[in-house]
Design a protein around this motif. Structure first.
Motif, PDB file in Angstrom:
ATOM      1  N   ASP A  41      78.604  54.797   0.694  1.00  0.00           N
ATOM      2  CA  ASP A  41      77.459  55.643   1.026  1.00  0.00           C
ATOM      3  C   ASP A  41      77.741  56.437   2.289  1.00  0.00           C
ATOM      4  O   ASP A  41      78.242  55.891   3.272  1.00  0.00           O
ATOM      5  N   ILE A  42      77.397  57.710   2.257  1.00  0.00           N
ATOM      6  CA  ILE A  42      77.468  58.577   3.428  1.00  0.00           C
ATOM      7  C   ILE A  42      76.016  58.901   3.770  1.00  0.00           C
ATOM      8  O   ILE A  42      75.297  59.464   2.942  1.00  0.00           O
ATOM      9  N   PHE A  43      75.586  58.548   4.963  1.00  0.00           N
ATOM     10  CA  PHE A  43      74.167  58.691   5.293  1.00  0.00           C
ATOM     11  C   PHE A  43      73.789  60.047   5.871  1.00  0.00           C
ATOM     12  O   PHE A  43      72.612  60.388   5.882  1.00  0.00           O
ATOM     13  N   HIS A  44      74.774  60.833   6.349  1.00  0.00           N
ATOM     14  CA  HIS A  44      74.421  62.154   6.867  1.00  0.00           C
ATOM     15  C   HIS A  44      75.599  63.111   6.793  1.00  0.00           C
ATOM     16  O   HIS A  44      76.684  62.808   7.295  1.00  0.00           O
ATOM     17  N   LEU A  45      75.372  64.244   6.151  1.00  0.00           N
ATOM     18  CA  LEU A  45      76.296  65.367   6.153  1.00  0.00           C
ATOM     19  C   LEU A  45      75.478  66.648   6.240  1.00  0.00           C
ATOM     20  O   LEU A  45      74.535  66.824   5.466  1.00  0.00           O
ATOM     21  N   PRO A  46      75.814  67.559   7.158  1.00  0.00           N
ATOM     22  CA  PRO A  46      75.138  68.853   7.219  1.00  0.00           C
ATOM     23  C   PRO A  46      75.940  69.905   6.458  1.00  0.00           C
ATOM     24  O   PRO A  46      77.136  70.067   6.688  1.00  0.00           O
ATOM     25  N   LEU A  47      75.310  70.602   5.527  1.00  0.00           N
ATOM     26  CA  LEU A  47      75.976  71.648   4.752  1.00  0.00           C
ATOM     27  C   LEU A  47      75.190  72.948   4.841  1.00  0.00           C
ATOM     28  O   LEU A  47      73.950  72.919   4.873  1.00  0.00           O
ATOM     29  N   VAL A  48      75.912  74.066   4.833  1.00  0.00           N
ATOM     30  CA  VAL A  48      75.221  75.335   4.665  1.00  0.00           C
ATOM     31  C   VAL A  48      74.709  75.353   3.229  1.00  0.00           C
ATOM     32  O   VAL A  48      75.285  74.711   2.340  1.00  0.00           O
TER      33      VAL A  48
ATOM     34  N   ILE B 143      70.308  74.931   6.894  1.00  0.00           N
ATOM     35  CA  ILE B 143      71.254  73.812   6.914  1.00  0.00           C
ATOM     36  C   ILE B 143      70.583  72.682   6.156  1.00  0.00           C
ATOM     37  O   ILE B 143      69.481  72.256   6.505  1.00  0.00           O
ATOM     38  N   ILE B 144      71.244  72.242   5.108  1.00  0.00           N
ATOM     39  CA  ILE B 144      70.704  71.185   4.270  1.00  0.00           C
ATOM     40  C   ILE B 144      71.430  69.892   4.649  1.00  0.00           C
ATOM     41  O   ILE B 144      72.652  69.795   4.509  1.00  0.00           O
ATOM     42  N   HIS B 145      70.674  68.932   5.118  1.00  0.00           N
ATOM     43  CA  HIS B 145      71.234  67.641   5.511  1.00  0.00           C
ATOM     44  C   HIS B 145      71.102  66.708   4.317  1.00  0.00           C
ATOM     45  O   HIS B 145      70.017  66.591   3.734  1.00  0.00           O
ATOM     46  N   ILE B 146      72.209  66.073   3.979  1.00  0.00           N
ATOM     47  CA  ILE B 146      72.227  65.237   2.782  1.00  0.00           C
ATOM     48  C   ILE B 146      72.781  63.848   3.075  1.00  0.00           C
ATOM     49  O   ILE B 146      73.467  63.644   4.078  1.00  0.00           O
TER      50      ILE B 146
END
Length: 144
Positions: free
Chosen positions: A73-80, A51-54
Motif C-alpha cells: 500500500d502507498i498511502f500518499h502520492l501527489p499527481l498532476v 493536484i490529485i493526492h492518491i
C-alpha cells in the motif's frame, strides 16, 4: 450545440470528475491488476493546476524493509491531474473510507511549500516501478 458546450467547459468543471473518496481502476503493472487508486485530497495550485493526492492499494513493490519483502500500500502520492487521467480506466466505486494518508501529505506539503518537492506527471504504473527501482534517490553529480 452539445459539442460547443463541451468545448466551453472550464478546467474546474473537467477536474470535477475526480472527487475525494472515489476508488478508481488504473493501468497497472503486470501482476497488480487488482490494484486500485483512492482519491484522498484535491487541491489547486497556480503552477501545476489541480493536484490529485492518491493512495494506491494492491501493489507489490519489492522492498526488504517491509514485512515479507513487499510494500502493498502507498498511502500518499501527489499527481498532476493529467497524469492521473492518463492512468485511470474506470470508476470502481465512490464514498470509500480514506486510508491514513495525512502523515505523508503533511511531509510532502511542507517540502512542497519550501519548493523542495513537486508532483508526479508520469503514468501511475511508471511511478510504482520507479518506487520499486529506487531511482527516486537523486545523486549529486559531483559525488564519487
Amino acid at each position: 450545440m452539445r459539442v460547443i458546450n463541451m468545448l466551453k467547459q472550464t478546467q474546474a468543471e473537467i477536474s470535477s470528475s475526480y472527487e475525494v473518496g472515489q476508488e478508481w481502476c488504473y493501468h497497472t503493472r503486470g501482476g497488480e491488476e487488482q490494484s486500485l487508486v483512492t482519491i484522498v485530497k484535491i487541491e489547486d495550485d497556480e503552477k501545476y493546476g489541480p493536484i490529485i493526492h492518491i493512495a494506491v492499494s494492491g501493489v507489490r513493490i519489492k522492498n526488504l524493509k517491509y514485512p515479507n519483502g513487499v510494500l502493498e500500500d502507498i498511502f500518499h502520492l501527489p499527481l498532476v491531474e493529467g497524469a492521473l487521467r492518463n492512468s485511470t480506466t474506470k470508476l470502481n466505486r465512490s464514498n470509500v473510507p480514506l486510508p491514513d494518508y495525512e502523515f505523508g501529505y503533511v511531509r510532502w506539503k511542507t517540502a512542497f511549500d519550501r519548493e523542495e518537492a513537486g508532483c508526479f506527471a508520469i503514468p501511475l504504473r511508471e511511478i510504482v516501478q520507479w518506487l520499486e527501482d529506487g531511482t527516486y534517490e537523486i545523486k549529486d553529480v559531483n559525488e564519487n
